[in-house]
Design an enzyme around this catalytic site. Structure first.
Site, short mmCIF file in Angstrom:
data_model
loop_
_atom_site.label_atom_id
_atom_site.label_comp_id
_atom_site.label_asym_id
_atom_site.label_seq_id
_atom_site.Cartn_x
_atom_site.Cartn_y
_atom_site.Cartn_z
N GLY A 254 6.92 3.50 9.83
CA GLY A 254 7.83 4.13 11.13
C GLY A 254 8.24 5.50 10.49
O GLY A 254 9.14 6.11 11.25
N ASP B 228 4.57 -2.00 2.06
CA ASP B 228 3.07 -1.56 2.20
C ASP B 228 2.27 -1.82 3.21
O ASP B 228 2.11 -3.19 3.41
CB ASP B 228 2.45 -1.69 0.74
CG ASP B 228 1.22 -1.31 0.59
OD1 ASP B 228 0.73 -0.24 1.42
OD2 ASP B 228 0.69 -1.21 -0.66
N HIS C 150 -4.50 6.85 12.79
CA HIS C 150 -5.18 7.91 12.56
C HIS C 150 -5.11 8.62 11.16
O HIS C 150 -6.02 9.50 10.97
CB HIS C 150 -4.67 8.91 13.73
CG HIS C 150 -3.69 9.64 13.26
ND1 HIS C 150 -3.03 10.72 13.83
CD2 HIS C 150 -2.61 9.57 12.27
CE1 HIS C 150 -1.85 11.16 13.32
NE2 HIS C 150 -1.67 10.56 12.58
N ARG D 53 2.75 3.59 15.36
CA ARG D 53 2.63 5.05 16.06
C ARG D 53 2.07 5.98 14.80
O ARG D 53 2.67 6.14 13.93
CB ARG D 53 3.87 5.31 16.59
CG ARG D 53 3.73 6.91 17.06
CD ARG D 53 5.06 7.50 17.48
NE ARG D 53 5.04 8.68 18.14
CZ ARG D 53 4.89 9.76 17.44
NH1 ARG D 53 4.95 9.93 16.24
NH2 ARG D 53 4.66 11.05 18.19
N ASP E 159 8.35 1.05 5.68
CA ASP E 159 7.77 2.35 5.12
C ASP E 159 7.82 2.46 3.81
O ASP E 159 8.23 1.29 3.11
CB ASP E 159 8.47 3.81 5.70
CG ASP E 159 7.35 4.86 6.03
OD1 ASP E 159 6.78 5.42 4.73
OD2 ASP E 159 6.76 5.29 6.96
C1 LIG Z 1 1.86 10.07 10.37
S1 LIG Z 1 3.58 9.44 9.75
C2 LIG Z 1 3.98 8.43 11.11
C3 LIG Z 1 5.62 7.90 11.11
C4 LIG Z 1 5.98 7.42 12.37
N1 LIG Z 1 5.18 6.02 12.81
C5 LIG Z 1 6.14 8.36 13.61
O1 LIG Z 1 5.37 8.14 14.64
O2 LIG Z 1 7.08 9.13 13.47
C6 LIG Z 1 2.58 7.91 8.88
C7 LIG Z 1 3.67 7.33 8.05
O3 LIG Z 1 3.01 6.32 7.39
C8 LIG Z 1 3.77 6.16 5.91
N2 LIG Z 1 2.80 5.37 5.17
C9 LIG Z 1 1.51 6.13 4.53
N3 LIG Z 1 1.12 5.16 3.62
C10 LIG Z 1 1.71 3.92 3.61
C11 LIG Z 1 1.79 2.67 3.15
N4 LIG Z 1 0.65 2.42 2.29
N5 LIG Z 1 2.51 1.74 3.40
C12 LIG Z 1 3.78 1.99 4.10
N6 LIG Z 1 3.81 3.24 4.95
C13 LIG Z 1 2.91 4.11 4.48
C14 LIG Z 1 4.02 7.45 5.77
O4 LIG Z 1 5.11 7.35 4.73
C15 LIG Z 1 4.36 8.04 7.05
O5 LIG Z 1 5.75 7.80 7.19
#
Ligand SMILES: C[S@@+](CC[C@H](N)C(=O)[O-])C[C@H]1O[C@@H](n2cnc3c(N)ncnc32)[C@H](O)[C@@H]1O
Length: 470
Positions: free
Chosen positions: A279, A332, A352, A348, A301
């Protein structure tokens, strides 16, 4: 006959302007001016209304198609081949805090000699850069060699003093919606990486690989790390700070309240739990929590992001955070999902970021933790084909196509171009991608989720796909 097509396009333009006129005069406001700096007033807020969005999309698609029809083909090719110059020049303006410096100069603008002295850049080149941008309606040249902000350029303005910004580069985007940060990210590392798309496609190893470390970023920056670890390298300190804010900027690409229409949030009781998976600092969750005061949300996150999120919520929305109605959890997305009583897993702009095999792992982890009544909500661009969609996916409830009267492209062409641009950003950074609705339905099915309906706020390819356990 082409003249007939031109007339049809003119008709769409005329009708759309009449719709805007009707809406804005009924609400006693004028449409925002291109020359005045951006302010979030009633006129700007009205732009989120579905009938306004629809008229603006039709106008955008028809004007661009009209222009492309009548211009010499080579000029369209030339401009397209030079599009990187626009990106590079925008980066210069963003890096030197031109929008802030020009805001301080007011509507009379500032001479290029002043802007050059302030930024330390050579005045002849800087003037040409700003003129190229002004020619594309970003900044305005109010007198020869005198530049001022306009509605578009002022979007880059962080509201902070230009002098302070020159010595506080990593704090530049603190507290901003992140639009400028997103522009910085796209026009810096993504612009560089994009130049290597062809080299990546033809590389003997990377060309056929979907590894997250076989990307144009890897080619451009000569690194074998995947995007997120590379971004966390000490030499990328400024880029890392900017990227955090750039994620907030992603909420600017559709209507501000789009998330509220993404699911029947009102049907949830205080006993229900929404799990916002990956998130971030929780911008979309904050909109849900504000609109639905009994919604309970856990935002998950990575550890550093969770710490940022806790700080952000305790400052901005402590009522929700301090009572525990909204909480954070380090998790994770590739590990076991600890929440086994979720009513909704909200995902969200996560899938992608990842190629199919990794996206499938994420969906399977959620499926393993799902109760029989849990719903999955995937929020991402649902990439439309550039032709009418006759696939089975189009039959899903809510999956009606965009409204595109002939001779417009079925995907509304230029009006939908953000989705396709972002698709290439995902390829460049992480070997991820934006997906068609059919692709999402298939991916969900492989992870034993059955897609049951699609929600879209307005004529925008960004969608909310609801699924249930199979
Ligand atoms: C594009 S952002 C989207 C954030 C949020 N869902 C939004 O729509 O504003 C992707 C998110 O995935 C998180 N992320 C990436 N790898 C991750 C992992 N292995 N476990 C948890 N979160 C992760 C990143 O830290 C980031 O906050």
């Amino acid at each position: 006959m082409t003249i007939q097509s031109l007339k049809l396009l003119r008709g769409i333009i005329d009708d759309s302007i009449s719709q805007l006129e009707a809406y804005y005069s009924t609400h006693s406001v004028d449409f925002p001016s291109l020359d005045a700096p951006y302010t979030l007033d009633a006129a700007e807020l009205a732009r989120s209304q579905p009938e306004v969005v629809q008229a603006v999309n039709a106008l955008t698609a028809a004007s661009y198609q009209l222009m492309t029809t009548v211009r010499a083909p080579f000029l369209t090719l030339f401009d397209t081949a030079c599009a990187h110059q626009l990106s590079a020049c925008l980066r210069v303006a963003e890096e030197i805090n031109a929008a802030e410096f020009l805001r301080e100069g007011g509507p009379a603008g500032r001479h290029i000699r002043e802007i050059a002295a302030y930024s330390g850049l050579e005045p002849n080149r800087l003037g040409r850069i700003l003129r190229l941008l002004a020619t594309h309606h970003i900044f305005q040249e109010v007198k020869p060699d005198v530049f001022a902000n306009n509605r578009i350029s002022s979007y880059l303005d962080t509201g902070k003093p230009s002098g302070w910004l020159s010595t506080h580069r990593t704090e530049k985007y603190d507290g901003t919606p992140g639009g400028g940060a997103l522009v910085g990210h796209l026009s810096d590392e993504v612009c560089k990486a994009s130049s290597y798309i062809y080299e990546t496609l033809t590389d003997p190893v990377m060309g056929q690989s979907f590894s997250t470390s076989h990307t144009p970023i890897n080619q451009a920056f000569k690194t074998d790390k995947s995007f997120f670890p590379w971004l966390e390298e000490p030499f990328n300190k400024e880029r890392f700070a900017r990227y955090g804010a750039a994620i907030r900027g992603t909420s600017l690409w559709n209507s501000l309240d789009a998330v509220l229409y993404g699911y029947d949030w009102a049907s949830l009781t205080p006993d229900d739990l929404i799990v916002d998976v990956g998130g971030g600092t929780g911008m979309p969750s904050m909109q849900i929590a504000r609109a639905f005061p009994s919604a309970r949300i856990v935002i998950q996150d990575r550890p550093e992001v969770v710490e940022q999120g806790k700080r952000y919520w305790s400052e901005v929305f402590p009522e929700a955070y301090n009572t525990g109605r909204v909480s954070f959890q380090v998790n994770d997305i590739f590990g076991q999902q600890p929440q086994t009583k979720a009513s909704v897993f909200f995902v969200r702009t996560i899938l992608h970021d990842w190629p199919d095999h990794e996206a499938l792992k994420i969906l399977l982890n959620l499926r393993h933790a799902a109760a029989p009544t849990t719903k999955l909500v995937i929020a991402d661009y649902m990439i439309p084909y550039a032709c009418p969609d006759d696939s089975d996916a189009a039959l899903l409830p809510g999956a009606k196509g965009l409204i595109a009267p002939p001779p417009l492209l079925a995907n509304l062409g230029k009006a939908s171009s953000t989705a396709y641009g972002l698709d290439m950003v995902m390829f460049c950074n992480c070997n991820g991608q934006e997906r068609t609705l059919a692709h999402f339905i298939d991916l969900a099915k492989q992870a034993h989720w059955r897609a049951i309906r699609l929600h879209r706020r307005d004529d925008n390819p960004f969608g909310f796909l609801v699924a249930e356990p199979m």
